[in-house]
Design an enzyme around this catalytic site. Structure first.
Site, PDB file in Angstrom:
ATOM      1  N   LYS A  50      -1.345 -77.447 -12.637  1.00  0.00           N
ATOM      2  CA  LYS A  50      -0.600 -76.600 -11.700  1.00  0.00           C
ATOM      3  C   LYS A  50       0.865 -77.040 -11.663  1.00  0.00           C
ATOM      4  CE  LYS A  50      -0.532 -77.827  -7.478  1.00  0.00           C
ATOM      5  NZ  LYS A  50       0.929 -78.046  -7.244  1.00  0.00           N
ATOM      6  N   ASP A  96      -3.891 -77.793  -2.074  1.00  0.00           N
ATOM      7  CA  ASP A  96      -3.647 -77.139  -3.354  1.00  0.00           C
ATOM      8  C   ASP A  96      -4.865 -76.381  -3.888  1.00  0.00           C
ATOM      9  OD1 ASP A  96      -0.990 -77.829  -3.673  1.00  0.00           O
ATOM     10  OD2 ASP A  96      -1.431 -79.681  -4.774  1.00  0.00           O
TER      11      ASP A  96
END
Length: 295
Positions: free
Chosen positions: A18, A146
């Site tokens: 990410k 996240d």
């Protein structure tokens, strides 16, 4: 049709690295968290998760970064995610989870979160559940800030503490070079060092993402607010960004998330590959990986 669990088939999911192309952080809230605004994309590079029915829940780590993970498996996010989803759906998580670990640990590119999200997606496929339902997304947010965006696994703008995820269409892919100096940096340490500046101008709200040039133009008006505290906690971050900015063809160099991994966007795949080779020679002790972001 038999489910994957009944047939004994294995389910595989990618757990992509990410990247926060920008990260704006607000003041500390009464609950101790910070509101954020970030554009998140995912790289073609990452970990892999393979889930197969077993007599009980078991986690096996393989891959070049497996030995960097803590020995205690009960605290692993993959295990916690499987147990939490099992409780939510009323199912027994009797599976062997094989985690192929390629992303450096504590690198600021969501490796652990992406792994847990991949487990959730795999188990939702096995149990015929919607991974993007409000219940599963809420479970993901409870596991980690996240994880909701990693569960979506597509370009998105995130807000709140990460629980508000708005998928974005037409985010142009970018050739990028990921670099980690090999120094772990805890997210909590970086946020503890962060000092909110109420006088900092807000960035324009419009996200122009139709082409790579427009995306990079938009990113130039934005920043990573955790850059300064990360450099304070880990001076190597400054060294990495300086090295990236000096590479031919570099269009943008920035830290991702809370660091210490940084990235550079390049004008083309060939330039990115040349930069990877050059940086490996210059800094053989750094982890360097050329890849692309996924549209």
């Amino acid at each position: 049709m038999a489910s994957a669990n009944e047939s004994g088939d294995a389910i595989e999911e990618c757990a992509s690295a990410k990247l926060n192309l920008y990260l704006h952080v607000g003041a500390r809230r009464p609950d101790g968290y910070h509101d954020i605004d970030s554009l998140v994309v995912f790289a073609e590079f990452g970990d892999r998760v393979r889930v197969k029915p077993a007599e009980s829940l078991e986690l096996v780590r393989i891959g070049p970064r497996a030995s960097d993970l803590p020995a205690v498996q009960e605290d692993d996010l993959c295990v916690r995610a499987a147990r939490a989803l099992g409780r939510l759906l009323g199912c027994e998580p009797a599976f062997r989870i094989a985690l192929e670990k390629n992303i450096p640990v504590a690198a600021g590119v969501g490796g652990g979160s992406a792994d847990a999200a991949a487990v959730l997606r795999a188990l939702c496929r096995i149990w015929d559940a919607d991974p993007f339902s409000s219940d599963v997304m809420g479970l993901a947010a409870a596991l980690g800030a996240d994880i909701p965006v990693c569960l979506m696994d597509r370009p998105a703008r995130i807000a709140g503490t990460g629980e508000h995820v708005v998928p974005l269409p037409d985010v142009a892919p970018l050739p990028i070079l990921l670099v980690n100096p090999g120094v772990p940096l805890a997210t909590a340490e970086v946020f503890s060092a962060y000092r909110y500046d109420p006088g900092r101008p807000a960035a324009p709200d419009v996200l122009r993402t139709a082409s790579a040039d427009e995306l990079l133009e938009m990113l130039a008006d934005r920043r990573n607010d955790l850059d300064a505290p990360a450099r304070e906690c880990c001076p190597s971050v400054a060294d990495v960004i300086a090295a990236l900015e000096a590479l031919p063809g570099c269009r943008l160099a920035r830290m991702s998330g809370s660091g210490p991994t940084c990235f550079a966007a390049f004008e083309g795949v060939a330039a990115c590959a040349r930069a990877e080779a050059e940086l490996r020679v210059q800094h053989p002790d750094w982890w360097v990986m050329a890849t692309r972001t996924r549209p």
